[in-house]
Write an enzyme that holds these catalytic residues in place. Structure first.
Site, PDB file in Angstrom:
ATOM      1  N   CYS B  46     -28.385  55.441   4.482  1.00 34.13           N
ATOM      2  CA  CYS B  46     -29.871  55.041   5.050  1.00 34.13           C
ATOM      3  C   CYS B  46     -30.943  55.263   4.042  1.00 34.13           C
ATOM      4  O   CYS B  46     -31.076  56.652   4.015  1.00 34.13           O
ATOM      5  CB  CYS B  46     -29.861  55.647   6.286  1.00 34.13           C
ATOM      6  SG  CYS B  46     -31.530  55.774   7.171  1.00 34.13           S
ATOM      7  N   CYS B  49     -33.771  57.415   5.821  1.00 33.43           N
ATOM      8  CA  CYS B  49     -33.435  58.924   6.087  1.00 33.43           C
ATOM      9  C   CYS B  49     -33.456  59.513   4.401  1.00 33.43           C
ATOM     10  O   CYS B  49     -33.997  60.752   4.777  1.00 33.43           O
ATOM     11  CB  CYS B  49     -31.915  58.872   6.326  1.00 33.43           C
ATOM     12  SG  CYS B  49     -31.310  58.063   7.799  1.00 33.43           S
TER      13      CYS B  49
END
Lengths: 294, 118
Positions: B46, B49
């Protein structure tokens, strides 16, 4: 070093001119579907004794950038990745670069479907590559009708159990071979705490676990969010140099400015172009010295 | 704070390591913790993230009275399901083990401070 500019309106082209004139390899990628191209008569932009049409100004900008040596790719950007290099992907090609400028114009109005905002983060997603993982083996839908939606369907098909494209009453504008499609207009996204289904205007229901939204073309905000670039009220957050919170990603034009005018788009494009040139030079120097920016 | 540790990186700046929250230690570290906890649900694949994590580490360095944890959704599917996570990065604030608020997507330092109401 290479820079890719996503968007070929006044901000993108203005940025490209400054980057190219700094002797950096420059690629502009975008479609002709810009706010500028739809303007019939422009009277409030400097330098034209007589009004000029938006399309004329748009084409002149592209010609100017090509004359200076920019590569221009007319195509719809469907995704953006950041690995060792930035990768900008269209349906037909992928362009690698050391930095990017997002200049794709103002985010279009979000879909007005009951339940969509309410379930965001609870089964409604705007990024297949980010969130497909959570729907492994489940049934999901993608709302959209063009190449961007098709790309999202294909991304999901690798991971989820079943994916259906919902065109929400619009005619598909892309090749739908091999894709399950429902064209009925959507009334609402329903569920209790999480998405449980879609209700159509004709009264029919479809039970689903997730809803992905990919209407029209991917906006600056859609692409920015994939990288982790800060977006607030549909505007990309930049500093005074046009830089976002993500190193190497800059933004300009209507996706940044509150005043959506050609003059402000050109100005912020120039600023982002100068800034990105400084940025790639700093990486180049860092690489030569054997150091890296952290 | 015994549940956090500091590590010096090559350039000499201080890096805050968030508490690794797992399905196994959740009860002890979060559910039974008296006070505020911020959990960051994340994954290696991700991108947002990876951008958000250092921002949370920065907040964690400045706010001492709150516990900051991270949950790898790939390794802790049961915990991700418990919070019905369908989008990451997903932040959730708990007080005495009870969920106070949550958010999805990239956030600035100021936004995180507002979530924590500090």
């Amino acid at each position: 070093m290479k820079v890719t500019i996503v968007g070929c309106g006044p901000a993108g082209v203005s940025a490209a001119i400054y980057v190219r004139r700094a002797n950096i390899e420059t690629t502009i990628i975008g479609t002709r579907d810009t706010a500028l191209a739809t303007a019939k008569k422009i009277e409030n932009y400097y330098g034209f004794a007589e009004p000029i049409s938006g399309m004329e100004l748009f084409e002149a900008g592209l010609q100017q950038s090509k004359r200076l040596g920019c590569q221009v790719i007319i195509g719809e950007v469907i995704s953006l990745f950041a690995d060792d290099k930035f990768r900008v992907r269209t349906m037909d090609c992928e362009v690698y670069s050391d930095a990017i400028i997002l200049a794709m114009g103002q985010q279009k109005k979000r879909l007005d479907i009951a339940g969509l905002a309410e379930f965001e983060g609870h089964g409604v997603s705007y990024c297949a590559i980010c969130d497909a993982f959570f729907f492994r083996g489940k049934k999901v839908v993608v709302i959209g009708e063009g190449e961007y939606a098709i790309a999202e369907v294909k991304e999901l098909a690798e991971v989820v159990g079943e994916v259906i494209l919902l065109t929400n009453g619009f005619l598909p504008t892309a090749d739908l071979v091999g894709i399950s499609v429902i064209t009925a207009k959507i009334k609402a996204i329903v569920g209790e705490d999480y998405v449980a289904g879609v209700v159509f205007v004709d009264g029919k229901n479809l039970a689903v676990d997730g809803v992905f939204v990919a209407v029209g073309v991917a906006s600056c905000g859609d692409l920015a969010r994939r990288l982790g670039v800060l977006v607030e009220n549909n505007k990309i957050i930049v500093d005074e140099a046009g830089a976002t919170n993500f190193p190497g990603v800059f933004a300009a034009g209507d996706c940044v400015n509150s005043l959506c005018q050609i003059a402000t788009a050109v100005a912020s494009g120039a600023l982002a172009g100068i800034s990105v040139a400084k940025y790639v030079r700093s990486i180049e120097v860092g690489n030569k010295n054997g150091t890296c920016k952290i | 704070m015994e549940h956090v540790k500091y590590e010096h990186c090559k350039k000499g700046s201080v890096v805050m390591e968030l508490v690794e929250i797992t399905t196994e230690n959740y009860e002890q570290e979060v559910a039974n913790f008296e006070g505020l906890v911020l959990l960051d649900f994340w994954a290696e694949w991700c991108n947002p993230c990876k951008v958000l994590m250092p921002v949370i580490e920065e907040v964690a360095r400045e706010v001492n009275e709150i516990k900051f944890g991270k949950v790898n959704v790939d390794k802790n599917e049961k915990l991700a399901n418990q919070f019905a996570v369908t989008n990451i990065p997903f932040l959730v604030v708990l007080k005495n083990g009870e969920v106070q608020n949550s958010s999805v997507g990239m956030k600035s330092k100021q936004m995180i401070l507002e979530m924590l109401n500090v």
